[in-house]
Design a protein around this motif. Structure first.
Motif, PDB file in Angstrom:
ATOM      1  N   SER A 294     -22.667 -55.462 -71.366  1.00  0.00           N
ATOM      2  CA  SER A 294     -23.972 -55.797 -70.790  1.00  0.00           C
ATOM      3  C   SER A 294     -24.261 -54.938 -69.566  1.00  0.00           C
ATOM      4  O   SER A 294     -23.407 -54.751 -68.709  1.00  0.00           O
ATOM      5  CB  SER A 294     -24.014 -57.277 -70.413  1.00  0.00           C
ATOM      6  OG  SER A 294     -22.952 -57.605 -69.543  1.00  0.00           O
TER       7      SER A 294
ATOM      8  N   THR B 128     -28.798 -65.123 -71.170  1.00  0.00           N
ATOM      9  CA  THR B 128     -27.484 -64.471 -71.103  1.00  0.00           C
ATOM     10  C   THR B 128     -26.563 -64.964 -72.222  1.00  0.00           C
ATOM     11  O   THR B 128     -25.799 -64.174 -72.779  1.00  0.00           O
ATOM     12  CB  THR B 128     -26.820 -64.656 -69.725  1.00  0.00           C
ATOM     13  OG1 THR B 128     -26.707 -66.050 -69.424  1.00  0.00           O
ATOM     14  CG2 THR B 128     -27.620 -63.949 -68.643  1.00  0.00           C
TER      15      THR B 128
ATOM     16  N   LEU C 140     -28.103 -62.792 -63.096  1.00  0.00           N
ATOM     17  CA  LEU C 140     -27.951 -61.668 -64.021  1.00  0.00           C
ATOM     18  C   LEU C 140     -26.910 -60.673 -63.508  1.00  0.00           C
ATOM     19  O   LEU C 140     -26.107 -60.154 -64.291  1.00  0.00           O
ATOM     20  CB  LEU C 140     -29.289 -60.967 -64.249  1.00  0.00           C
ATOM     21  CG  LEU C 140     -30.311 -61.731 -65.091  1.00  0.00           C
ATOM     22  CD1 LEU C 140     -31.657 -61.020 -65.073  1.00  0.00           C
ATOM     23  CD2 LEU C 140     -29.812 -61.924 -66.527  1.00  0.00           C
TER      24      LEU C 140
ATOM     25  N   TRP D 216     -23.493 -61.968 -64.163  1.00  0.00           N
ATOM     26  CA  TRP D 216     -23.202 -62.008 -65.602  1.00  0.00           C
ATOM     27  C   TRP D 216     -22.918 -60.616 -66.173  1.00  0.00           C
ATOM     28  O   TRP D 216     -22.009 -60.450 -66.983  1.00  0.00           O
ATOM     29  CB  TRP D 216     -24.386 -62.661 -66.328  1.00  0.00           C
ATOM     30  CG  TRP D 216     -24.352 -62.437 -67.789  1.00  0.00           C
ATOM     31  CD1 TRP D 216     -23.596 -63.104 -68.714  1.00  0.00           C
ATOM     32  CD2 TRP D 216     -25.094 -61.448 -68.517  1.00  0.00           C
ATOM     33  NE1 TRP D 216     -23.820 -62.597 -69.968  1.00  0.00           N
ATOM     34  CE2 TRP D 216     -24.748 -61.570 -69.871  1.00  0.00           C
ATOM     35  CE3 TRP D 216     -26.022 -60.479 -68.154  1.00  0.00           C
ATOM     36  CZ2 TRP D 216     -25.285 -60.767 -70.859  1.00  0.00           C
ATOM     37  CZ3 TRP D 216     -26.566 -59.678 -69.129  1.00  0.00           C
ATOM     38  CH2 TRP D 216     -26.191 -59.823 -70.464  1.00  0.00           C
TER      39      TRP D 216
END
Length: 184
Positions: free
Chosen positions: A11, A137, A173, A176
């Motif tokens: 990610s 997510t 974010l 994550w």
């Protein structure tokens, strides 16, 4: 397109202020994925508003930089820019709430098993309720690659409730994502 600054695995969160290339970078990542892996199970979520402010377009859809092939699943919302389009905090909150409602409909319609997810303006749906970012997510974690971009600047405000929720969503974010690419 711009050169990629990150691998297409895991990610990645691309951040920065308005008009620094977040959407263009995300489009380049999408283009690179499509070139190497094809269109199978590719998801694009486009939450970006388009607004002209002082002669400059703020935001903009990812398809201004790439033609997305038909097999790719695309979820778009007709988003507002709550702080830029409002005179009061209450008006901004109402627009943020409507963005969240529209985004929720797209999230409800997502394909079950993505291989790659690309999200333009990822914090727009969470300017009203930043905790809900976990739904996005968790979906992205199903994919081999997820590239998201998000606004990161004080230029539209810091002390109003929309800015606070967006900043919290951005922090979530950041924690994550495997990597963050800051374009500021």
């Amino acid at each position: 397109m711009t050169g990629l600054q990150f691998p297409l695995s895991g990610s990645t969160l691309v951040t920065g202020p308005s008009n620094v290339g977040k959407t263009r970078t995300t489009a380049a990542a999408l283009d690179a994925w499509l070139d190497s892996e094809g269109t199978e199970d590719v998801v694009v979520l486009d939450f970006a508003p388009e607004l002209e402010r002082d002669g400059t377009i703020l935001g903009g859809r990812i398809d201004q930089f790439i033609t997305i092939p038909e097999p790719v699943w695309v979820g778009r919302i007709d988003a507002s820019a709550p702080r830029a389009e409002s005179q009061t905090d209450d008006q901004a909150v109402a627009l943020a709430r409507e963005n969240a409602r529209r985004a929720e409909q797209q999230l409800d319609a997502l394909p079950e098993t993505p291989r790659a997810v690309f999200v333009n303006d990822a914090t727009i749906p969470f300017q009203h309720d930043s905790v809900a970012v976990s739904r996005l997510t968790e979906y992205c974690e199903k994919a081999d690659v997820a590239v998201l971009n998000a606004f990161d600047s004080d230029e539209l405000g810091v002390d109003d409730s929309v800015s606070r929720a967006e900043r919290d969503a951005l922090d979530r974010l950041r924690h994550w994502a495997d990597r963050t690419v800051d374009l500021s």
